[in-house]
Design a protein around this motif. Structure first.
Motif, PDB file in Angstrom:
ATOM      1  N   VAL A 430      34.752 -18.122  14.271  1.00 52.59           N
ATOM      2  CA  VAL A 430      33.869 -17.411  15.354  1.00 52.59           C
ATOM      3  C   VAL A 430      32.461 -18.067  15.233  1.00 52.59           C
ATOM      4  O   VAL A 430      32.126 -18.597  14.252  1.00 52.59           O
ATOM      5  N   ALA A 431      31.812 -17.608  16.332  1.00 49.12           N
ATOM      6  CA  ALA A 431      30.460 -18.263  16.322  1.00 49.12           C
ATOM      7  C   ALA A 431      29.577 -17.198  15.219  1.00 49.12           C
ATOM      8  O   ALA A 431      29.841 -16.330  15.006  1.00 49.12           O
ATOM      9  N   PRO A 432      28.637 -17.826  14.687  1.00 44.03           N
ATOM     10  CA  PRO A 432      27.894 -17.077  13.633  1.00 44.03           C
ATOM     11  C   PRO A 432      27.349 -15.901  14.204  1.00 44.03           C
ATOM     12  O   PRO A 432      26.421 -15.894  15.181  1.00 44.03           O
ATOM     13  N   THR A 433      27.291 -14.789  13.704  1.00 47.58           N
ATOM     14  CA  THR A 433      26.879 -13.408  14.040  1.00 47.58           C
ATOM     15  C   THR A 433      25.956 -12.837  13.301  1.00 47.58           C
ATOM     16  O   THR A 433      25.559 -11.581  13.336  1.00 47.58           O
ATOM     17  N   GLY A 434      25.462 -13.407  12.253  1.00 44.46           N
ATOM     18  CA  GLY A 434      24.255 -12.876  11.335  1.00 44.46           C
ATOM     19  C   GLY A 434      23.088 -12.614  11.848  1.00 44.46           C
ATOM     20  O   GLY A 434      22.709 -13.525  13.001  1.00 44.46           O
ATOM     21  N   THR A 435      22.048 -11.879  11.560  1.00 45.80           N
ATOM     22  CA  THR A 435      20.768 -11.487  12.008  1.00 45.80           C
ATOM     23  C   THR A 435      19.884 -11.518  11.060  1.00 45.80           C
ATOM     24  O   THR A 435      20.034 -11.494   9.623  1.00 45.80           O
ATOM     25  N   ILE A 436      18.416 -11.556  11.695  1.00 50.14           N
ATOM     26  CA  ILE A 436      17.404 -11.532  10.396  1.00 50.14           C
ATOM     27  C   ILE A 436      17.161  -9.961  10.333  1.00 50.14           C
ATOM     28  O   ILE A 436      17.146  -9.255  11.319  1.00 50.14           O
ATOM     29  N   LEU A 437      17.081  -9.553   9.202  1.00 48.06           N
ATOM     30  CA  LEU A 437      17.031  -8.145   8.689  1.00 48.06           C
ATOM     31  C   LEU A 437      15.509  -8.244   8.249  1.00 48.06           C
ATOM     32  O   LEU A 437      14.921  -8.876   7.988  1.00 48.06           O
ATOM     33  N   GLY A 438      14.912  -6.884   8.458  1.00 50.89           N
ATOM     34  CA  GLY A 438      13.609  -6.374   7.901  1.00 50.89           C
ATOM     35  C   GLY A 438      13.527  -5.376   7.183  1.00 50.89           C
ATOM     36  O   GLY A 438      14.482  -4.439   7.438  1.00 50.89           O
ATOM     37  N   ALA A 439      12.747  -5.179   6.093  1.00 48.72           N
ATOM     38  CA  ALA A 439      12.326  -3.776   5.357  1.00 48.72           C
ATOM     39  C   ALA A 439      12.397  -2.661   6.278  1.00 48.72           C
ATOM     40  O   ALA A 439      11.541  -2.799   7.289  1.00 48.72           O
ATOM     41  N   PHE A 440      13.039  -1.542   6.221  1.00 49.36           N
ATOM     42  CA  PHE A 440      13.118  -0.476   7.063  1.00 49.36           C
ATOM     43  C   PHE A 440      13.650  -0.854   8.690  1.00 49.36           C
ATOM     44  O   PHE A 440      14.163   0.239   9.157  1.00 49.36           O
ATOM     45  N   ASP A 441      13.715  -2.083   8.834  1.00 49.46           N
ATOM     46  CA  ASP A 441      14.341  -2.342  10.331  1.00 49.46           C
ATOM     47  C   ASP A 441      13.282  -1.864  11.314  1.00 49.46           C
ATOM     48  O   ASP A 441      13.895  -1.355  12.480  1.00 49.46           O
ATOM     49  N   HIS A 442      12.140  -1.834  11.050  1.00 48.40           N
ATOM     50  CA  HIS A 442      11.296  -1.289  12.286  1.00 48.40           C
ATOM     51  C   HIS A 442       9.797  -2.011  11.946  1.00 48.40           C
ATOM     52  O   HIS A 442       9.730  -2.396  10.680  1.00 48.40           O
ATOM     53  N   GLU A 443       9.170  -1.941  13.070  1.00 49.55           N
ATOM     54  CA  GLU A 443       7.760  -2.706  12.769  1.00 49.55           C
ATOM     55  C   GLU A 443       6.904  -1.758  11.818  1.00 49.55           C
ATOM     56  O   GLU A 443       6.739  -0.726  12.020  1.00 49.55           O
ATOM     57  N   PHE A 444       5.958  -2.373  11.293  1.00 46.18           N
ATOM     58  CA  PHE A 444       5.103  -1.700  10.524  1.00 46.18           C
ATOM     59  C   PHE A 444       3.456  -1.702  11.314  1.00 46.18           C
ATOM     60  O   PHE A 444       3.183  -2.886  12.073  1.00 46.18           O
TER      61      PHE A 444
END
Length: 445
Positions: A430-444
């Motif tokens: 399958v095509a790669p489906t990973g994503t970039i994560l961030g702490a809290f997953d919201h902008e600071f």
């Protein structure tokens, strides 16, 4: 109607076991139901007799991109992670260039897009001038890395005052500061000779001094810190005595739990890294700390080099490139300690999934198989075993220091957000489906 139900397994959490059927919808764990509860699902997997673990979170990985892609890259490193049950990894910032500016961070994000087989959190390096710190924080990295020894001068926070200043700058940004402990005043810049001289140049005292300075600075600045890999009895003793002074956690690596300096004479360059392997007595103290739960996180410090680099002739042992692959063997190497009785499966989950997810503040999605979390699932058959082999490694390094080790339990399937990415010894096509994560997953703000 659920998207998927896994029936017949036992879910392993940080605090114990639960017999339940696991239901997935929209990439998240939707429900944990009593076994054989009638439900509708688009797909059903039988996992009778198997353990279901949350995907591992490797908090210390060098994917080597940009600039060092002959050693590793986003695709090869995350493929290796997927094959080993690491569904989230946290990428260190020491590439070429280092990830220390908004431009270098966004470039790394761009390079990773569409090429990740697992989820990745990015970590940033703190320069001495700290000018870019607030702008970097707005991009939502999972940590700020602070180095106290053995790095270029631009990143060297080598005194108590410079470390304290750095942690005070980080405090209002509400992000984890990760400190690589050392004492530059105790380290020789040039090391002549072989294994013994190299080990002597990086003494336990330097590690312990770095841990002490980090904890004292964190206590004064009231900043959350995480101490990178430790492997000495003196370092462990220092942490044990001082950890209550600050909000602090600590990690070690499988290689430091398994090898001692004696193994250099058999494995040589393949296990050359920093900190160096210590004495058998140091290793045994580290294992005791593992057993008692003093170690918060086990991560790999996955730092591959090409075989040509590792096998070339060098004038001194210190000149050999430091680091080794590990992300594909984190689960297997920790199953070794389950087999020896040093830890149980909940402790493995705690140190390799739940604790890193919570500490790096991605625990709203990662680190447990509970409703609302990402359905990152490992299926482990306890009735089979695993032989770790060079030939199975997907890292560009092409080897593992654990070659030939046989451990109880076999990883038979890996799911990333409910989609199978590894099954029966091979990656899904399958095509790669990973994503970039961030702490809290919201902008600071």
């Amino acid at each position: 109607m659920f998207d998927l139900v896994l029936r017949g397994g036992t879910i392993v959490g940080a605090n114990g076991f639960l017999r339940a059927d696991l239901c997935v919808s929209g990439g998240r764990v939707a429900a944990l139901l009593s076994p054989q509860t009638p439900v509708g699902a688009k797909a059903e997997w039988r996992v009778d007799g198997c353990y279901l673990l949350p995907g591992l979170v490797d908090a210390h990985v060098h994917l080597r991109e940009p600039g060092l892609t002959h050693k590793e890259d986003f695709e090869s490193g995350t493929r290796a992670a997927a094959a080993g049950g690491v569904t989230t990894l946290l990428d260190m910032p020491t590439d070429e260039p280092w990830t220390d500016t908004v431009d270098s961070y966004t470039e790394k994000q761009s390079l990773a897009k569409g090429r990740l087989y697992v989820d990745v959190g990015l970590q940033v390096a703190l320069r001495r001038d700290t000018d870019q710190l607030h702008a970097l924080r707005s991009l939502n990295p999972v940590s700020v890395e602070v180095f106290t020894a053995d790095v270029p001068a631009a990143y060297l926070h080598d005194t108590q005052s410079s470390l304290l200043h750095a942690l005070k700058r980080i405090k209002p940004l509400d992000i984890l500061a990760c400190v690589s402990p050392g004492d530059q005043s105790l380290l020789e810049s040039v090391v002549q000779g072989g294994v013994d001289e190299f080990a002597a140049s990086r003494p336990p005292l330097a590690e312990a001094s770095g841990i002490a300075k980090a904890i004292l600075s964190a206590a004064e600045a009231m900043t959350r810190i995480h101490i990178r890999q430790t492997n000495s009895a003196l370092g462990i003793a220092t942490y044990r005595r001082m950890r209550d002074l600050a909000d602090v956690s600590i990690e070690t690596t499988p290689q430091c739990l398994l090898f001692s300096a004696q193994d250099y004479y058999q494995l040589g360059a393949d296990i050359k890294a920093s900190p160096p392997m210590r004495s058998v007595e140091d290793r045994d103290v580290l294992r005791e700390a593992l057993r008692e739960g003093l170690i918060d996180i086990v991560a790999t410090d996955h730092a591959p080099h090409s075989r040509e680099e590792k096998t070339a002739e060098y004038g001194t042992f210190a000149a050999i490139p430091g680091g080794m692959p590990g992300v594909q063997t984190l689960l297997a190497s920790m199953l070794h300690f389950v087999g020896t009785g040093d830890i149980d499966l909940p402790a493995l989950v705690r140190m390799c999934s739940t604790n890193p997810a919570q500490r790096f503040r991605i625990g709203d999605r990662k680190g447990a198989l509970s409703p609302g979390k990402d359905a990152d699932i490992l299926v482990v058959n306890p009735n089979l075993d695993t032989c770790i082999r060079h030939g199975d490694q997907l890292s560009k390094a092409g080897y593992t220091p654990f070659d030939g080790m046989r451990v109880p339990g076999k990883l038979t399937a890996v799911f990333l957000r409910g989609q199978p990415i590894y099954e029966d010894g091979r990656l899904a096509s399958v095509a790669p489906t990973g994503t970039i994560l961030g702490a809290f997953d919201h902008e600071f703000a």
